[in-house]
Each structure stands twice: as structure tokens, then as C-alpha cells.
Design an enzyme around this catalytic site. Structure first.
Site, mmCIF file in Angstrom:
data_model
loop_
_atom_site.group_PDB
_atom_site.id
_atom_site.type_symbol
_atom_site.label_atom_id
_atom_site.label_comp_id
_atom_site.label_asym_id
_atom_site.label_seq_id
_atom_site.Cartn_x
_atom_site.Cartn_y
_atom_site.Cartn_z
ATOM 1 N N LYS A 53 5.737 51.084 -21.078
ATOM 2 C CA LYS A 53 4.812 49.991 -21.386
ATOM 3 C C LYS A 53 3.842 50.409 -22.492
ATOM 4 O O LYS A 53 3.583 49.651 -23.424
ATOM 5 C CB LYS A 53 4.059 49.561 -20.113
ATOM 6 C CG LYS A 53 4.962 48.774 -19.168
ATOM 7 C CD LYS A 53 4.392 48.594 -17.775
ATOM 8 C CE LYS A 53 5.443 47.935 -16.876
ATOM 9 N NZ LYS A 53 5.059 47.875 -15.461
ATOM 10 N N GLN A 97 0.127 49.424 -11.790
ATOM 11 C CA GLN A 97 1.533 49.669 -11.472
ATOM 12 C C GLN A 97 1.732 49.697 -9.953
ATOM 13 O O GLN A 97 1.068 50.453 -9.242
ATOM 14 C CB GLN A 97 1.976 51.000 -12.103
ATOM 15 C CG GLN A 97 3.450 51.292 -11.962
ATOM 16 C CD GLN A 97 4.342 50.314 -12.724
ATOM 17 O OE1 GLN A 97 4.059 49.960 -13.861
ATOM 18 N NE2 GLN A 97 5.394 49.848 -12.090
ATOM 19 N N ASP A 120 0.158 40.457 -15.197
ATOM 20 C CA ASP A 120 1.316 40.484 -14.291
ATOM 21 C C ASP A 120 1.511 39.125 -13.616
ATOM 22 O O ASP A 120 2.558 38.878 -13.012
ATOM 23 C CB ASP A 120 1.097 41.551 -13.201
ATOM 24 C CG ASP A 120 1.975 42.769 -13.409
ATOM 25 O OD1 ASP A 120 2.956 42.668 -14.174
ATOM 26 O OD2 ASP A 120 1.677 43.821 -12.804
#
Ligand code: NDP
Length: 284
Positions: A53, A97, A120
Site C-alpha cells: 500500500k 490493517q 476502507d
């Protein structure tokens, strides 16, 4: 023989579009989109995702910041980092994460992220907006699947779509996105009776169960579009999807491989959401 949907190539094209849009955005506003990624613990797969990422951010000209906490960190330490990032004008997107260690409540962490920085798309505000048909940030993997279908020229409207898996990060948001595009939706799970009969109805079949090669040839209608979200590492080290590719590919009109199908799209959509978040801040 079916067309293999090349997620690597489609993702590359999207990331190049984002790179150009970022240049224009920076020229107009003087602002560089910024993404903060927070990793708790040393899970090897999570470390690989976080590294990817960060690299993807740099390639499109974003600011990328990484925060690492040890696996025994307390929830309040993580919440404090999120509070600071919520207030940091250089950061437009925050990603924690998952999965998190047991002592930290994932839902409390997700809800601590400012909805406009929740790239997200997991915050209840963003989930609620998706349900209401007025999406904010949308979860990256389902959004990536819609992009794959659109950019491959697969029509969605009026199609019978069957999704195997009802998780908050893939199955449920994907069902809402496909419904918004006028597909007829069936969502299957472990209590679904007669799964093969249901999957055989699908014009568009999405496997997101996390069960290696569970979708066999006889479960797929001739000419179906098959999207494989699964990423399963076998004991011998091989990475396989939820679809038995060799059996299913000859029946499908289109199919995604694993790796190189849905996976690369998830990161591309994360970049897209971060750029959108920066645009929102600048009212663009
Ligand atoms: P979860 O474990 O959260 O959810 C799995 C879902 O599949 C559950 O709803 C479960 O049903 C259902 N399911 C599991 N086995 C079966 C079965 N045999 N028959 C019917 N339904 C079944 O998984 P995720 O949604 O997080 O991930 C799914 C897969 O996608 C994983 O392999 C994951 O690694 C991969 N993934 C890939 C991404 C990418 O970028 N390519 C991103 C995210 C995930 P129930 O609810 O009844 O338990």
C-alpha cells in the site's frame, strides 16, 4: 474458452489515471493526498499488504505514512494515534490493517476513524450511506469488483448475481453495490441449503468464502461471469482462490484468476478513495 479478466492490467490502468489526476489536483490546490496506514503486530501477510500500500501511494504521488505498534499494544494507544490522524490536515485517508490482536476491539477502532477519512469504507456512517443509496467511501474490494466488471464490458443490470460469502468487507457491501446497479441478488453462506443449485442460477457468480477451490465446475452455469475473491494459502505454499479454476474456466464466459484478478483492484480502489477524500477536503 472463457476470457480471463486481467486484474493486474486493469489495476495498472486505473493507477495511471489516478497518478495523472493527482498531478492535476496538486497543481490546482497545492495539496498532496496523504494516506496513513497503521499496523499492529507482525503478521507476515499484513506486513506485505502494508508495504504494498505504501509503495502504491508513492507511485501515484501521494504522501504515505506508516505507523507500527507492537502486537501487545493497548487499544487506547491505537485510539490515540487515530485521534491525532483525524486532526492532521496532511492526512486524508486512514487505514488500520485488519485483523487486530485480540485485546483490541476492531469495531471500536473502526468507529474512531473520522468517516471522511475512512478510506476502507468500514465506518457505520459509510456503511449506512451505502445502504441508503448515497455512498460515501465504499469498501475497496467490492468496489474493485464492480470496476472489473465495468471495464471488461460485463453488463450488470437485470442479471442474476449470486455471492458466496456475507462478510462486512466483501459479501454484504458487494450485494448492495450490485443491487444499486439493478442486478437481482442472492447472498449465500454456510447455512445455505443446496448451494450448487443456487450458484447454478448465477449470471454473475462471486466467490468470497475463503474456502479453497470450493466452487466446482458443476456449480457454474454455462456462460456465467465468475469472480474469485478468495485468497487461500495451501500447506504446500500455493495460493489458490475459492474457484476450481481448471474446471470452471471452460464453462465461464469471463473469469478472474488468483492471483492477478480481484487482489490488485483492492489497492487501486484504496488509492481512488484517498484521492476522493482529499478532493472532499478541498471541496473539489
Ligand atoms: P470471512 O471469513 O469474513 O467470510 C466468509 C464468508 O463465506 C462467510 O459469510 C461464510 O459464511 C461464507 N462461507 C465460508 N465457507 C462457506 C461454504 N463452504 N459455503 C458457503 N459459504 C461459506 O471472509 P472474507 O469476506 O474476509 O474473505 C473471503 C475471502 O476473500 C478470503 O479468502 C480472503 O482472503 C479473501 N479476500 C480477498 C481480498 C482481495 O483483495 N482479493 C480482500 C478481502 C478478502 P458464514 O457467515 O455463515 O460463516
Amino acid at each position: 474458452m472463457s476470457e480471463i479478466i486481467n486484474g493486474n492490467e486493469i489495476s495498472r490502468v486505473i493507477r495511471e489515471e489516478i497518478r495523472k489526476q493527482t498531478l492535476t489536483f496538486r497543481e490546482k490546490t497545492g495539496v498532496t493526498p496523504g494516506l496513513a496506514v497503521v499496523l499492529v503486530g507482525a503478521d507476515p501477510a499484513s506486513q506485505i499488504y502494508v508495504r504494498r500500500k505504501g509503495k502504491a501511494c508513492e507511485e501515484v504521488g501521494f504522501l504515505s505514512r506508516e505507523f507500527r505498534l507492537s502486537g501487545d499494544a493497548e487499544e487506547k494507544e491505537l485510539l490515540e494515534i487515530i485521534r491525532q490522524l483525524n486532526d492532521d490536515p496532511a492526512i486524508h485517508g486512514i487505514l488500520v490493517q485488519l485483523p487486530l490482536p485480540r485485546q483490541i476491539r476492531s469495531q471500536a477502532v473502526i468507529e474512531a476513524i473520522a468517516p471522511q477519512k475512512d478510506v476502507d469504507g468500514f465506518h457505520p456512517v459509510n456503511v449506512g450511506r451505502l445502504v441508503a443509496g448515497n455512498p460515501g467511501h465504499v469498501a475497496c474490494t467490492p468496489q474493485g469488483i464492480i470496476e472489473l466488471l465495468d471495464r471488461t464490458g460485463v453488463a450488470i443490470e437485470g442479471k442474476e448475481a449470486v455471492i458466496v460469502g456475507r462478510s462486512n468487507i466483501v459479501g454484504k457491501p458487494l450485494a448492495l453495490l450490485l443491487l444499486a446497479r439493478h442486478a437481482t441478488i442472492t447472498v449465500c453462506h454456510t447455512r445455505t441449503r443446496n448451494l450448487p443449485e443456487t450458484t447454478r442460477r448465477a449470471d454473475i457468480l462471486v466467490a468470497a468464502a475463503g474456502s479453497p477451490e470450493m466452487i466446482r465446475g458443476e456449480m457454474v452455469k454455462e456462460g456465467a461471469v465468475v469472480i474469485d475473491v478468495g485468497m487461500n494459502r495451501l500447506n504446500d505454499g500455493r495460493l489458490v482462490g475459492d474457484v476450481a479454476f481448471a474446471e470452471v474456466a471452460p464453462r465461464a464466459s469471463h473469469i478472474t484468476p488468483v492471483p492477478g484478478g480481484v487482489g490488485p483492484m483492492t489497492i487501486a480502489m484504496l488509492l481512488q478513495n484517498t484521492l476522493n477524500a482529499a478532493r472532499l477536503t478541498e471541496n473539489l
